[in-house]
Design a protein around this motif. Structure first.
Motif, PDB file in Angstrom:
ATOM      1  N   SER A   1       0.869  -1.176   0.000  1.00  0.00           N
ATOM      2  CA  SER A   1       0.000   0.000   0.000  1.00  0.00           C
ATOM      3  C   SER A   1       0.904   1.223   0.000  1.00  0.00           C
ATOM      4  O   SER A   1       1.903   1.263   0.721  1.00  0.00           O
ATOM      5  CB  SER A   1      -0.901   0.019   1.231  1.00  0.00           C
ATOM      6  N   ALA A   2       0.544   2.189  -0.820  1.00  0.00           N
ATOM      7  CA  ALA A   2       1.360   3.394  -0.939  1.00  0.00           C
ATOM      8  C   ALA A   2       0.466   4.600  -1.149  1.00  0.00           C
ATOM      9  O   ALA A   2      -0.708   4.470  -1.485  1.00  0.00           O
ATOM     10  CB  ALA A   2       2.341   3.256  -2.096  1.00  0.00           C
ATOM     11  N   GLU A   3       1.060   5.767  -0.956  1.00  0.00           N
ATOM     12  CA  GLU A   3       0.323   7.019  -1.129  1.00  0.00           C
ATOM     13  C   GLU A   3      -0.061   7.247  -2.580  1.00  0.00           C
ATOM     14  O   GLU A   3      -1.028   7.935  -2.876  1.00  0.00           O
ATOM     15  CB  GLU A   3       1.167   8.177  -0.621  1.00  0.00           C
ATOM     16  N   ALA A   4       0.721   6.685  -3.508  1.00  0.00           N
ATOM     17  CA  ALA A   4       0.462   6.813  -4.936  1.00  0.00           C
ATOM     18  C   ALA A   4       0.975   5.556  -5.622  1.00  0.00           C
ATOM     19  O   ALA A   4       1.678   4.745  -5.011  1.00  0.00           O
ATOM     20  CB  ALA A   4       1.170   8.048  -5.496  1.00  0.00           C
ATOM     21  N   GLU A   5       0.619   5.386  -6.872  1.00  0.00           N
ATOM     22  CA  GLU A   5       1.070   4.230  -7.646  1.00  0.00           C
ATOM     23  C   GLU A   5       2.594   4.152  -7.622  1.00  0.00           C
ATOM     24  O   GLU A   5       3.280   5.145  -7.855  1.00  0.00           O
ATOM     25  CB  GLU A   5       0.585   4.358  -9.088  1.00  0.00           C
ATOM     26  N   LEU A   6       3.124   2.977  -7.328  1.00  0.00           N
ATOM     27  CA  LEU A   6       4.570   2.789  -7.310  1.00  0.00           C
ATOM     28  C   LEU A   6       5.075   2.462  -8.706  1.00  0.00           C
ATOM     29  O   LEU A   6       4.385   1.812  -9.493  1.00  0.00           O
ATOM     30  CB  LEU A   6       4.950   1.645  -6.373  1.00  0.00           C
ATOM     31  N   ASP A   7       6.286   2.886  -8.983  1.00  0.00           N
ATOM     32  CA  ASP A   7       6.944   2.560 -10.233  1.00  0.00           C
ATOM     33  C   ASP A   7       7.457   1.127 -10.136  1.00  0.00           C
ATOM     34  O   ASP A   7       8.219   0.807  -9.222  1.00  0.00           O
ATOM     35  CB  ASP A   7       8.097   3.551 -10.460  1.00  0.00           C
ATOM     36  N   ASP A   8       7.034   0.256 -11.056  1.00  0.00           N
ATOM     37  CA  ASP A   8       7.428  -1.146 -11.002  1.00  0.00           C
ATOM     38  C   ASP A   8       8.949  -1.313 -11.064  1.00  0.00           C
ATOM     39  O   ASP A   8       9.505  -2.199 -10.420  1.00  0.00           O
ATOM     40  CB  ASP A   8       6.772  -1.943 -12.125  1.00  0.00           C
ATOM     41  N   ALA A   9       9.632  -0.474 -11.830  1.00  0.00           N
ATOM     42  CA  ALA A   9      11.089  -0.580 -11.945  1.00  0.00           C
ATOM     43  C   ALA A   9      11.770  -0.281 -10.610  1.00  0.00           C
ATOM     44  O   ALA A   9      12.734  -0.957 -10.230  1.00  0.00           O
ATOM     45  CB  ALA A   9      11.603   0.361 -13.031  1.00  0.00           C
ATOM     46  N   THR A  10      11.264   0.694  -9.876  1.00  0.00           N
ATOM     47  CA  THR A  10      11.816   1.030  -8.567  1.00  0.00           C
ATOM     48  C   THR A  10      11.593  -0.111  -7.589  1.00  0.00           C
ATOM     49  O   THR A  10      12.497  -0.492  -6.838  1.00  0.00           O
ATOM     50  CB  THR A  10      11.174   2.326  -8.025  1.00  0.00           C
ATOM     51  N   LEU A  11      10.396  -0.665  -7.612  1.00  0.00           N
ATOM     52  CA  LEU A  11      10.072  -1.788  -6.741  1.00  0.00           C
ATOM     53  C   LEU A  11      10.918  -3.006  -7.105  1.00  0.00           C
ATOM     54  O   LEU A  11      11.462  -3.684  -6.233  1.00  0.00           O
ATOM     55  CB  LEU A  11       8.588  -2.117  -6.850  1.00  0.00           C
ATOM     56  N   ARG A  12      11.056  -3.271  -8.407  1.00  0.00           N
ATOM     57  CA  ARG A  12      11.873  -4.399  -8.881  1.00  0.00           C
ATOM     58  C   ARG A  12      13.321  -4.255  -8.405  1.00  0.00           C
ATOM     59  O   ARG A  12      13.947  -5.217  -7.967  1.00  0.00           O
ATOM     60  CB  ARG A  12      11.807  -4.485 -10.402  1.00  0.00           C
ATOM     61  N   ALA A  13      13.846  -3.047  -8.485  1.00  0.00           N
ATOM     62  CA  ALA A  13      15.230  -2.799  -8.062  1.00  0.00           C
ATOM     63  C   ALA A  13      15.398  -3.024  -6.565  1.00  0.00           C
ATOM     64  O   ALA A  13      16.378  -3.642  -6.128  1.00  0.00           O
ATOM     65  CB  ALA A  13      15.655  -1.386  -8.443  1.00  0.00           C
ATOM     66  N   ALA A  14      14.462  -2.541  -5.757  1.00  0.00           N
ATOM     67  CA  ALA A  14      14.549  -2.704  -4.301  1.00  0.00           C
ATOM     68  C   ALA A  14      14.489  -4.181  -3.920  1.00  0.00           C
ATOM     69  O   ALA A  14      15.270  -4.647  -3.079  1.00  0.00           O
ATOM     70  CB  ALA A  14      13.438  -1.927  -3.607  1.00  0.00           C
ATOM     71  N   ILE A  15      13.594  -4.920  -4.540  1.00  0.00           N
ATOM     72  CA  ILE A  15      13.468  -6.347  -4.252  1.00  0.00           C
ATOM     73  C   ILE A  15      14.697  -7.097  -4.768  1.00  0.00           C
ATOM     74  O   ILE A  15      15.212  -7.999  -4.111  1.00  0.00           O
ATOM     75  CB  ILE A  15      12.156  -6.903  -4.838  1.00  0.00           C
ATOM     76  N   GLY A  16      15.188  -6.700  -5.921  1.00  0.00           N
ATOM     77  CA  GLY A  16      16.398  -7.304  -6.476  1.00  0.00           C
ATOM     78  C   GLY A  16      17.608  -7.070  -5.592  1.00  0.00           C
ATOM     79  O   GLY A  16      18.426  -7.970  -5.379  1.00  0.00           O
ATOM     80  N   ASP A  17      17.735  -5.852  -5.054  1.00  0.00           N
ATOM     81  CA  ASP A  17      18.845  -5.530  -4.148  1.00  0.00           C
ATOM     82  C   ASP A  17      18.793  -6.389  -2.882  1.00  0.00           C
ATOM     83  O   ASP A  17      19.817  -6.643  -2.255  1.00  0.00           O
ATOM     84  CB  ASP A  17      18.840  -4.053  -3.782  1.00  0.00           C
ATOM     85  N   ALA A  18      17.589  -6.829  -2.498  1.00  0.00           N
ATOM     86  CA  ALA A  18      17.429  -7.675  -1.318  1.00  0.00           C
ATOM     87  C   ALA A  18      17.734  -9.144  -1.647  1.00  0.00           C
ATOM     88  O   ALA A  18      17.784  -9.975  -0.747  1.00  0.00           O
ATOM     89  CB  ALA A  18      16.022  -7.533  -0.753  1.00  0.00           C
ATOM     90  N   GLY A  19      17.900  -9.453  -2.951  1.00  0.00           N
ATOM     91  CA  GLY A  19      18.259 -10.801  -3.346  1.00  0.00           C
ATOM     92  C   GLY A  19      17.124 -11.641  -3.898  1.00  0.00           C
ATOM     93  O   GLY A  19      17.234 -12.864  -3.996  1.00  0.00           O
ATOM     94  N   TYR A  20      16.024 -11.007  -4.275  1.00  0.00           N
ATOM     95  CA  TYR A  20      14.856 -11.727  -4.759  1.00  0.00           C
ATOM     96  C   TYR A  20      14.435 -11.151  -6.101  1.00  0.00           C
ATOM     97  O   TYR A  20      14.953 -10.118  -6.536  1.00  0.00           O
ATOM     98  CB  TYR A  20      13.719 -11.648  -3.720  1.00  0.00           C
ATOM     99  N   ALA A  21      13.478 -11.791  -6.758  1.00  0.00           N
ATOM    100  CA  ALA A  21      13.066 -11.348  -8.090  1.00  0.00           C
ATOM    101  C   ALA A  21      11.583 -11.029  -8.149  1.00  0.00           C
ATOM    102  O   ALA A  21      10.749 -11.907  -7.871  1.00  0.00           O
ATOM    103  CB  ALA A  21      13.400 -12.416  -9.126  1.00  0.00           C
ATOM    104  N   LEU A  22      11.267  -9.795  -8.495  1.00  0.00           N
ATOM    105  CA  LEU A  22       9.885  -9.405  -8.750  1.00  0.00           C
ATOM    106  C   LEU A  22       9.527  -9.967 -10.117  1.00  0.00           C
ATOM    107  O   LEU A  22      10.183  -9.640 -11.110  1.00  0.00           O
ATOM    108  CB  LEU A  22       9.734  -7.885  -8.743  1.00  0.00           C
ATOM    109  N   THR A  23       8.536 -10.845 -10.182  1.00  0.00           N
ATOM    110  CA  THR A  23       8.190 -11.464 -11.455  1.00  0.00           C
ATOM    111  C   THR A  23       6.981 -10.833 -12.121  1.00  0.00           C
ATOM    112  O   THR A  23       6.652 -11.157 -13.253  1.00  0.00           O
ATOM    113  CB  THR A  23       7.953 -12.984 -11.290  1.00  0.00           C
ATOM    114  N   GLY A  24       6.314  -9.913 -11.427  1.00  0.00           N
ATOM    115  CA  GLY A  24       5.170  -9.214 -12.017  1.00  0.00           C
ATOM    116  C   GLY A  24       4.097  -8.940 -10.999  1.00  0.00           C
ATOM    117  O   GLY A  24       4.244  -9.231  -9.807  1.00  0.00           O
ATOM    118  N   ARG A  25       3.025  -8.392 -11.482  1.00  0.00           N
ATOM    119  CA  ARG A  25       1.862  -8.163 -10.617  1.00  0.00           C
ATOM    120  C   ARG A  25       1.036  -9.442 -10.543  1.00  0.00           C
ATOM    121  O   ARG A  25       0.920 -10.152 -11.519  1.00  0.00           O
ATOM    122  CB  ARG A  25       1.007  -7.017 -11.156  1.00  0.00           C
ATOM    123  N   ALA A  26       0.503  -9.679  -9.369  1.00  0.00           N
ATOM    124  CA  ALA A  26      -0.296 -10.898  -9.171  1.00  0.00           C
ATOM    125  C   ALA A  26      -1.759 -10.620  -9.441  1.00  0.00           C
ATOM    126  O   ALA A  26      -2.209  -9.529  -9.442  1.00  0.00           O
ATOM    127  CB  ALA A  26      -0.107 -11.410  -7.756  1.00  0.00           C
TER     128      ALA A  26
END
Length: 91
Positions: A66-91
Motif C-alpha cells: 500500500s502506498a500514497e500513490a502508484e509505485l513505479d514497477d522498476a523502482t520496486l523491482r530494483a529494491a526487491i532485487g537488491d534484497a536478493g529476490y526477483a519481482l516477477t510481475g503483478r499478481a
C-alpha cells in the motif's frame, strides 16, 4: 464549555481533512522461502518513498504493498532485487 463563541454566535460546521487515498497492489516475488526472506523483502519495500504498508506471504510468493500513490514497477523491482529476490510481475 459551550459550542457558542463569545459573541453569541454558534457554528455547527466541522472541517474534516479527507483521508489520503492509498493505492494497493499485489506483486509476485520469486525466491522467498523463510522468515528471513519475509523480513528482507518487507524491509526493502517498506523503505521506498510513499509506502505505507507491506505484507509478505512467503508461501504464496506474494507481496502486498500500500502506498500514497502508484509505485513505479522498476523502482520496486530494483529494491526487491537488491534484497536478493526477483519481482516477477503483478499478481
Amino acid at each position: 464549555m459551550s459550542c457558542c463563541s463569545s459573541n453569541g454566535t454558534c457554528s455547527t460546521t466541522t472541517t474534516v481533512e479527507p483521508a489520503p487515498v492509498a493505492v494497493t497492489a499485489v506483486y509476485a516475488v520469486a525466491g522467498m522461502t523463510c522468515g528471513h526472506c519475509e523480513r528482507a523483502v518487507g524491509e526493502a519495500v517498506a523503505g521506498l518513498p510513499g509506502v505505507t504498508a507491506v505484507s509478505v506471504d512467503v508461501r504464496g510468493g506474494l507481496v502486498t504493498v500500500s502506498a500514497e500513490a502508484e509505485l513505479d514497477d522498476a523502482t520496486l523491482r530494483a529494491a526487491i532485487g537488491d534484497a536478493g529476490y526477483a519481482l516477477t510481475g503483478r499478481a
